[in-house]
Design an enzyme around this catalytic site. Structure first.
Site, PDB file in Angstrom:
ATOM      1  N   SER A 144       0.218   1.048  -6.442  1.00 14.60           N
ATOM      2  CA  SER A 144       0.371   0.841  -5.003  1.00 14.60           C
ATOM      3  C   SER A 144       0.882  -0.547  -4.651  1.00 14.60           C
ATOM      4  O   SER A 144       1.564  -0.719  -3.634  1.00 14.60           O
ATOM      5  CB  SER A 144      -0.955   1.122  -4.281  1.00 14.60           C
ATOM      6  OG  SER A 144      -2.001   0.372  -4.854  1.00 14.60           O
ATOM      7  N   HIS A 195      -2.662  -4.712  -2.560  1.00 17.47           N
ATOM      8  CA  HIS A 195      -1.633  -4.352  -1.586  1.00 17.47           C
ATOM      9  C   HIS A 195      -0.960  -5.602  -1.022  1.00 17.47           C
ATOM     10  O   HIS A 195       0.259  -5.642  -0.850  1.00 17.47           O
ATOM     11  CB  HIS A 195      -2.250  -3.533  -0.461  1.00 17.47           C
ATOM     12  CG  HIS A 195      -2.776  -2.207  -0.916  1.00 17.47           C
ATOM     13  ND1 HIS A 195      -3.615  -1.434  -0.141  1.00 17.47           N
ATOM     14  CD2 HIS A 195      -2.584  -1.516  -2.062  1.00 17.47           C
ATOM     15  CE1 HIS A 195      -3.908  -0.321  -0.799  1.00 17.47           C
ATOM     16  NE2 HIS A 195      -3.297  -0.354  -1.964  1.00 17.47           N
TER      17      HIS A 195
END
Length: 316
Positions: A144, A195
């Site tokens: 991610s 992230h």
């Protein structure tokens, strides 16, 4: 290498069904290879997750730097893999067509390494500034972070306009930050630092020196990239596009693939899909305790994993 002995993985089946719905021949090669590598390591993990995840304690203090290579291609479960790879499909179809396969592969490799490095720096800084040693033990896996970096690139090449995130219109250039906050708010078990590391790497490429450094490192290899079956075009911004051909000489039309992609996404943009997924996650977590691990899976420290395992057995 240890092979998984789990039952049917619904997320993996859904991912494969969507890949075949688009058509393997319609997916650019590097995007398809990235999906294949991640699926392969999900089915055949190189090491157990706790020995593949990255943390300051494991990488820096114990000098286990191979985790930087292993962590992006390992996932917590089939749903973690599914959400990451569907997002990779969306971004890969757009970006690989624009940048060219070789440059896109270069980006994937560079971002995979750098997001891990930036993640470690963020966790180390947080531990020192906040005097919280636990930050050094937080262990993360998954693709991610790379996807957030690619999202920054996608917004850079397609600026302007608004996206809808949780019912609020957000300018496209701020979409990454809004998604970062939305995912962290709705699924607090996710790796915020992972992230954020992806966003920072993306900004290093679009606004900082990273692209120039990559250009310099690539050097003569990129300039001599006109080889069999592909036509590369170069300008001062790097490779700007390519055209693949079938074996009979017909060109592969990835623009048509991009339009057909709307069929299996129901015409929703990535942000609209994200909003639906987040709302579904909120509803699911309000109605069940045993839902899938959320997008952006982060492994808890070893003591927390042991506590959760004991709690699960006590409840049986």
């Amino acid at each position: 290498m240890q092979r998984r002995t789990r039952g049917i993985d619904t997320g993996l089946l859904l991912l494969l069904s969507q890949v075949f719905h688009i058509g393997i021949n319609n997916i650019p090669p590097v995007t398809l290879a990235t999906l294949a590598v991640n699926v392969w390591f999900f089915l055949n993990p190189w090491k157990p997750l706790y020995h593949s995840c990255i943390s300051v304690e494991k990488c820096y203090q114990q000098n286990d730097w191979q985790r930087l290579l292993l962590s992006p291609v390992h996932h917590g479960d089939d749903w973690h893999l599914y959400f990451n790879m569907v997002s990779m499909l969306w971004k890969g179809v757009k970006l690989e067509k624009r940048l060219g396969s070789r440059w896109f592969a270069y980006i994937i490799a560079t971002f995979s390494l750098l997001t891990g490095v930036v993640y470690l720096l963020l966790q180390f800084a947080s531990a020192e500034l906040m005097n919280q040693p636990d930050f050094k033990r937080n262990c993360a896996v998954g693709f991610s972070g790379v996807l957030f970096a690619l999202k920054v690139l996608s917004n850079h090449y397609c600026p302007g306009g608004f996206v809808n995130i949780l019912g609020f219109p957000v300018p496209n250039r701020f979409a990454c930050w809004a998604e970062l906050a939305a995912i962290h708010f709705c699924t607090p078990g996710t790796s915020f630092a992972g992230h954020l590391a992806g966003i920072l790497v993306g900004l290093m490429y679009t606004q900082g020196p990273l692209k120039k450094i990559m250009d310099a490192c690539a050097g003569i290899f990129i300039s001599n990239a006109g080889s069999s079956g592909q036509q590369y075009h170069f300008n001062n911004a790097g490779p700007s596009g390519y055209q693949n051909r079938y074996t009979d000489g017909r060109p592969v039309n990835y623009e048509a693939t991009y339009r057909n992609y709307d069929i299996y996404t129901a015409g929703l943009s990535e942000e609209e899909q994200l909003e639906r997924a987040l709302r579904a996650s909120i509803w699911d977590r309000g109605n069940t305790r045993n839902g899938p691990i959320p997008y952006g899976f982060r492994l808890p420290p070893e003591e927390e994993m042991r506590r959760q395992r004991l709690h699960r057995f006590d409840g049986q």
